[in-house]
Design an enzyme around this catalytic site. Structure first.
Site, PDB file in Angstrom:
ATOM      1  CD  GLU A 114      -2.763   6.811   0.019  1.00  0.00           C
ATOM      2  OE1 GLU A 114      -2.052   6.821   1.190  1.00  0.00           O
ATOM      3  OE2 GLU A 114      -2.535   7.778  -0.846  1.00  0.00           O
ATOM      4  CD  GLU A 134       2.532   5.803  -1.635  1.00  0.00           C
ATOM      5  OE1 GLU A 134       0.969   5.995  -1.729  1.00  0.00           O
ATOM      6  OE2 GLU A 134       2.711   4.429  -1.635  1.00  0.00           O
TER       7      GLU A 134
END
Length: 258
Positions: A114, A134
Site C-alpha cells: 500500500e 491480510e
C-alpha cells in the site's frame, strides 16, 4: 539518543526518505507513521527537490503494519488511531507535490505494498515479493489496498492478491503493472536514482502540474488538485499583485487581467 525511525536527505534535486527499522523489516507502527509524516513534510518544503525516492533500510522495503502494534488495540482505537491515521499519512505521500519513486530492494507486503502504491513509480529487484496477505490473519487491507491499489493496478489484480492470497514476484508484478521496472538484485536504488535524475531535468512546474492533473483523472484528489492548479495560475498573474498591493494600501484594486 535513539536513531531516527525515518529520515529525509537531500542530494541536489533528489530527496530520499528512508524507513529505518531494519530489524522489523521496516514494519510500520504509530511512531514510524509519525516519523514518515514528518519526513514527507520536510520533502515537500525542501527547496530544489524535484523528485523523492522512498526506500527501506536493510533487507526489506516494508513488511506492512506491525501486527504487535495493533493487535491489542480496542476496535475504536484500531479504527481511528491505526486505520484512519495510516490513511492520512499514505494520502500525504500520494499527494506530495514532487513525483515519487518507491525503491523496492526488499519485499513489499500488506501495508508495504500500500505504501509503494502511494508512490507514482515503482522500481523492484527481481527477488522482491509483493502481495496483500491480510485476510490470512483475519483482517483486511486498511491503508488503501482495496481503494488506491484498485485504481492503480486494477480490481482483478487486487482480487488475486487480497482474496486469493497470491504473492507475486517482481517479474509477475511488472507484467500486471504493479511495478514499472525490474532490475537485478542490488540495483534498485541506482536505477531509481538514475530515473529520478532524468525526471528532475524536466520542467519542474510542468511536472508538478502534470502529476496533479493525473491525480484528478485518477480520482486521487480532484477538489484539492483543482484548487491548487487554479490558485497557482492566478498567483502568476498581475491580478494577484494588484489585489494585494491595493489591500495593503487600503485602496480599490485596478485589475488589468494581465
Amino acid at each position: 539518543m535513539a536513531e531516527p525511525l525515518v529520515t529525509f536527505e537531500q542530494d541536489g534535486a533528489i530527496g530520499t526518505i528512508t524507513l529505518r527499522r531494519p530489524e522489523k523489516f521496516n514494519a510500520l507502527d504509530i511512531p514510524m507513521l509519525r516519523a514518515l509524516e514528518t519526513a514527507l513534510d520536510a520533502a515537500e518544503m525542501a527547496e530544489g527537490v524535484r523528485v523523492v525516492l522512498l526506500r527501506g533500510e536493510g533487507k526489506g522495503f516494508c513488511a506492512g503494519g506491525d501486527v504487535e502494534a495493533w493487535a491489542q488495540m480496542s476496535a475504536a482505537d484500531f479504527q481511528v488511531q491505526w486505520v484512519r491515521y495510516g490513511h492520512r499519512v499514505f494520502d500525504r505521500l500520494a499527494r506530495l507535490r514532487q513525483p515519487t519513486i518507491a525503491v523496492l530492494s526488499g519485499h513489499a507486503l500488506g501495508g508495504g505494498l500500500e505504501l509503494a502504491a502511494a508512490c507514482d513509480l515503482r522500481v523492484a529487484e527481481t527477488q522482491v515479493k509483493l502481495g496483500f496477505p491480510e485476510t490470512s490473519i483475519g483482517v483486511v487491507p486498511g491503508w488503501s489496498g482495496t481503494q488506491r491499489a484498485v485504481r492503480r493496478f486494477g480490481a482483478q489484480t487486487v482480487r488475486r492478491m487480497a482474496l486469493g492470497g497470491e504473492i507475486l514476484l517482481a517479474p509477475e508484478a511488472l507484467a500486471l503493472g504493479i511495478v514499472d521496472r525490474v532490475v537485478a538484485t542490488g540495483n534498485a536504488h541506482d536505477e531509481a536514482k538514475a530515473w529520478a535524475e532524468k525526471i528532475a531535468e524536466r520542467g519542474p512546474l510542468a511536472t508538478e502540474a502534470a502529476k496533479l492533473m493525473i491525480a484528478v483523472a485518477e480520482g486521487e484528489e480532484s477538489a484539492a488538485a483543482t484548487e491548487a492548479l487554479a490558485s497557482g495560475f492566478i498567483a502568476l498573474t498581475g491580478d494577484l499583485k494588484a489585489g494585494v498591493d491595493a489591500f495593503k494600501a487600503k485602496q480599490k484594486p485596478a485589475f488589468s487581467r494581465s
